[in-house]
Design a protein around this motif. Sequence first.
Motif, PDB file in Angstrom:
ATOM      1  N   PRO A  93     -10.160   4.837  -4.781  1.00  0.00           N
ATOM      2  CA  PRO A  93     -10.569   3.825  -4.709  1.00  0.00           C
ATOM      3  C   PRO A  93      -8.623   2.546  -4.771  1.00  0.00           C
ATOM      4  O   PRO A  93      -8.517   2.754  -6.179  1.00  0.00           O
ATOM      5  N   GLY A  94      -8.531   1.728  -3.628  1.00  0.00           N
ATOM      6  CA  GLY A  94      -7.526   1.312  -3.586  1.00  0.00           C
ATOM      7  C   GLY A  94      -6.246   1.652  -3.107  1.00  0.00           C
ATOM      8  O   GLY A  94      -5.246   1.313  -3.549  1.00  0.00           O
ATOM      9  N   ASP A  95      -6.012   3.554  -3.058  1.00  0.00           N
ATOM     10  CA  ASP A  95      -5.225   3.786  -2.411  1.00  0.00           C
ATOM     11  C   ASP A  95      -4.822   3.851  -1.295  1.00  0.00           C
ATOM     12  O   ASP A  95      -5.703   3.677  -0.056  1.00  0.00           O
ATOM     13  N   VAL A  96      -3.363   3.284  -0.503  1.00  0.00           N
ATOM     14  CA  VAL A  96      -3.376   2.821   0.176  1.00  0.00           C
ATOM     15  C   VAL A  96      -2.321   4.453   1.106  1.00  0.00           C
ATOM     16  O   VAL A  96      -1.332   4.667   0.680  1.00  0.00           O
ATOM     17  N   ILE A 127      -0.671   2.254  10.781  1.00  0.00           N
ATOM     18  CA  ILE A 127      -1.896   2.221  10.668  1.00  0.00           C
ATOM     19  C   ILE A 127      -1.918   2.452   9.689  1.00  0.00           C
ATOM     20  O   ILE A 127      -1.275   3.024   8.935  1.00  0.00           O
ATOM     21  N   VAL A 128      -2.485   1.323   8.938  1.00  0.00           N
ATOM     22  CA  VAL A 128      -3.078   0.899   7.016  1.00  0.00           C
ATOM     23  C   VAL A 128      -4.394   1.475   6.877  1.00  0.00           C
ATOM     24  O   VAL A 128      -5.043   1.379   7.136  1.00  0.00           O
ATOM     25  N   LEU A 129      -4.328   2.495   6.576  1.00  0.00           N
ATOM     26  CA  LEU A 129      -5.681   3.166   5.527  1.00  0.00           C
ATOM     27  C   LEU A 129      -5.746   2.665   4.601  1.00  0.00           C
ATOM     28  O   LEU A 129      -4.794   2.769   3.638  1.00  0.00           O
ATOM     29  N   LYS A 130      -6.977   2.158   3.481  1.00  0.00           N
ATOM     30  CA  LYS A 130      -7.190   1.689   2.507  1.00  0.00           C
ATOM     31  C   LYS A 130      -8.230   2.591   2.196  1.00  0.00           C
ATOM     32  O   LYS A 130      -9.525   2.160   2.674  1.00  0.00           O
ATOM     33  N   TRP A 131      -8.799   3.078   0.782  1.00  0.00           N
ATOM     34  CA  TRP A 131      -9.694   3.466   0.399  1.00  0.00           C
ATOM     35  C   TRP A 131     -10.632   2.388  -0.547  1.00  0.00           C
ATOM     36  O   TRP A 131      -9.775   1.278  -1.083  1.00  0.00           O
TER      37      TRP A 131
END
Length: 86
Positions: free
Chosen positions: A14-17, A80-84
């Motif tokens: 959680p919160g990792d990018v 591209i930005v991915l965030k859990w």
Amino acid sequence: FENATEEKTINLGPGDVCIFYSDGITESRGSSEEELGYDRLKEIVGRVKEETASGIKEEILRAVREYTGNSNVEDDMTLIVLKWGT
């Protein structure tokens, strides 16, 4: 292609990018003709990592525009930005 790639598995929480970008982001040049570079990109992300993925993307693009003085870019920019989720 297979000889040039390597598969790795990483565990994200959680919160990792994760940020995927083309060289058009890091090679954007400021008024001194110096590139934005990887270290500046890391610093930008470090400041805004608590934002949503969309917010992180917008802040990176805003910082690139500010750094380049809104001049015409010389290269394509892909981001591209991915965030859990938390």
